[in-house]
Design a protein around this motif. Structure first.
Motif, short mmCIF file in Angstrom:
data_model
loop_
_atom_site.label_atom_id
_atom_site.label_comp_id
_atom_site.label_asym_id
_atom_site.label_seq_id
_atom_site.Cartn_x
_atom_site.Cartn_y
_atom_site.Cartn_z
N ALA A 131 56.64 4.22 92.79
CA ALA A 131 55.68 3.31 93.60
C ALA A 131 55.18 4.44 94.92
N LEU A 132 55.99 5.08 95.49
CA LEU A 132 55.41 5.79 96.59
C LEU A 132 54.54 6.81 96.25
N ALA A 133 54.80 7.29 94.99
CA ALA A 133 53.45 8.07 94.51
C ALA A 133 52.21 7.42 94.07
N LEU A 134 52.49 6.25 93.66
CA LEU A 134 51.34 5.18 93.39
C LEU A 134 50.48 5.28 94.69
N ALA A 135 51.23 4.99 95.63
CA ALA A 135 50.25 4.83 97.17
C ALA A 135 49.70 6.12 97.43
N VAL A 178 53.36 -0.27 100.00
CA VAL A 178 54.35 -0.53 98.68
C VAL A 178 55.25 -1.42 98.85
N ALA A 179 55.73 -1.87 100.25
CA ALA A 179 56.45 -3.14 100.52
C ALA A 179 55.67 -4.27 100.28
N ALA A 180 54.32 -4.51 100.32
CA ALA A 180 53.68 -5.50 100.06
C ALA A 180 53.62 -5.68 98.48
N ALA A 181 53.38 -4.74 97.98
CA ALA A 181 53.17 -4.49 96.39
C ALA A 181 54.43 -4.65 95.43
N VAL A 182 55.46 -4.16 96.06
CA VAL A 182 56.56 -4.06 95.44
C VAL A 182 57.76 -4.43 96.25
N TYR A 225 45.48 -0.99 92.29
CA TYR A 225 46.26 -1.96 93.20
C TYR A 225 46.76 -3.28 92.08
N ARG A 226 47.17 -2.88 90.76
CA ARG A 226 47.58 -3.86 90.11
C ARG A 226 48.79 -4.36 90.30
N LEU A 227 49.71 -3.56 90.67
CA LEU A 227 51.10 -4.13 91.51
C LEU A 227 50.68 -5.09 92.62
#
Length: 298
Positions: free
Chosen positions: A14-18, A261-265, A84-86
Motif C-alpha cells: 500500500a505504501l508503494a501504491l501511494a 494510505v491510512a484513509a484508503a486502507v 485510488y481504487r482502494l
C-alpha cells in the motif's frame, strides 16, 4: 505466510501504491478490494482528455448517500484516478458515493486549469448524484497534497465554483489532507506551474480567508517532510480568528504518504484518518466550527 506477515506485506504494498508503484499497488488491490461496490470509470465531465472521473457506489446504496469528491495529489504534475481504487473501496464501505476526478496537469496547463477542472467535477457530481443513489445536497470535497490545495481554494475562493455553475453553499464542507494550504512557493517547478509571480497571491488559499467560508477540515501528519503540518495549523487558526469554521488534526507518526494510505486502507493503520473524515462528512459544521478547538493532536 502468517496473518501478521500478510498484513505487513499488504502495508508495504500500500505504501508503494501511494508512491506510484503499479505492480505493488495491484497486489494490494488484489488482496484488499472487496465486492461490496460498483465502479464506473472514465465518465466525462468536460471535453478535454483528462476531464474524466470514476464513480464508486455501494452495491446496496442507502437512499440519499453522501457524495464525496476526491482530488488526488501529484505535485500538479502527475496522478491518475485509477490509482485510488482502494480509497473508493474504503469510502463505499462507509456508505458514501465516491467520485475520484482526473484533471489537467502541468506542463500541458498552468494554474488555474486544475482548479477549474475540480470545480467542474464538483458540478458534475452534484448534477449526477441521484443517478448513483447519492444526495446532491450532501456533497463534500476531499483532497490530498496538491489536491488538498485545490480543495482549499475551492472552499476559500468562491469564484471557482461560481464560475462552474455551482450554487453558493451547495458543498457542505471541504477536507484537506497534507495540503500546502498556508505557505509560499519556493521550489522552481512549483513556481513555474503557478504562473507569473504577480499572480501568486491568488494561488494561496490563505489569501482568501474572510470568515464566511464553508466548514474546512485540515488533516496532517506530524512527520510530513514534504509539506509541513504548520501549513494546516496556520490556516485553521487564521480561519477561526476570522470567525469561520476550520479545524486541524495532526497525527503522530504519520507522514505525507502514510496519511492517504491510512484513509484508503484503514485496517492497517493506527491513525484514524477515515474516522475523522467520516465524522466530518456526517456533520461538517459540528466538526469544524469555532466551538471545537482549532487544532487537535492524535
Amino acid at each position: 505466510m502468517t496473518r501478521r506477515g500478510r498484513v505487513r506485506a499488504v502495508l508495504l504494498a500500500a505504501l508503494a501504491l501511494a508512491a506510484g508503484g503499479c505492480s505493488p499497488r495491484r497486489m494490494a488491490e488484489g488482496l484488499l478490494l472487496g465486492s461490496h461496490f460498483v465502479r464506473t470509470p472514465g465518465l466525462p465531465y468536460g471535453a478535454e482528455a483528462r476531464q474524466r472521473l470514476d464513480v464508486y457506489r455501494p452495491r446496496t446504496v442507502r437512499r440519499g448517500a453522501p457524495v464525496v469528491v476526491f482530488l488526488y495529489g501529484g505535485r500538479w504534475q502527475s496522478g491518475s484516478a485509477d490509482e485510488y481504487r482502494l480509497l473508493g473501496d474504503a469510502m463505499t464501505r462507509r456508505g458514501w458515493i465516491a467520485v475520484v476526478a482526473d484533471y489537467r496537469l502541468y506542463p500541458a496547463v498552468r494554474f488555474p486549469a486544475w482548479v477549474q477542472d475540480a470545480a467542474l467535477a464538483v458540478r458534475w457530481a452534484r448534477d449526477n448524484a441521484a443517478r448513483f443513489g447519492g444526495d446532491p445536497e450532501n456533497v463534500v470535497v476531499v483532497g490530498h497534497s496538491a489536491g488538498a490545495h485545490t480543495a482549499a481554494l475551492l472552499a476559500l475562493d468562491e469564484r471557482w465554483l461560481r464560475e462552474a455553475g455551482v450554487p453558493a453553499g451547495a458543498v457542505r464542507g471541504f477536507a484537506a489532507l497534507a495540503g500546502p494550504v498556508d505557505t509560499v512557493w519556493t521550489d522552481p517547478d512549483v513556481q513555474a506551474l503557478m504562473g507569473p509571480p504577480a499572480g501568486w497571491p491568488a494561488t494561496y488559499p490563505a489569501t482568501h480567508v474572510d470568515g464566511t467560508e464553508p466548514p474546512l477540515l485540515l488533516l496532517h501528519g506530524a512527520d510530513d517532510e514534504t509539506v509541513s503540518p504548520r501549513s494546516s495549523l496556520r490556516l485553521a487558526a487564521r480561519i477561526q480568528e476570522r470567525g469561520g469554521c476550520a479545524r486541524a488534526i495532526v497525527y503522530r507518526g504519520v507522514g505525507h504518504v502514510k496519511i492517504i494510505v491510512a484513509a484508503a486502507v484503514p485496517r492497517i493503520s493506527s491513525a484514524p484518518v477515515l474516522d475523522d473524515l467520516a465524522a466530518f462528512v456526517r456533520d461538517p459544521r459540528g466538526t469544524a466550527c469555532p466551538a471545537t478547538p482549532a487544532a487537535l493532536n492524535r
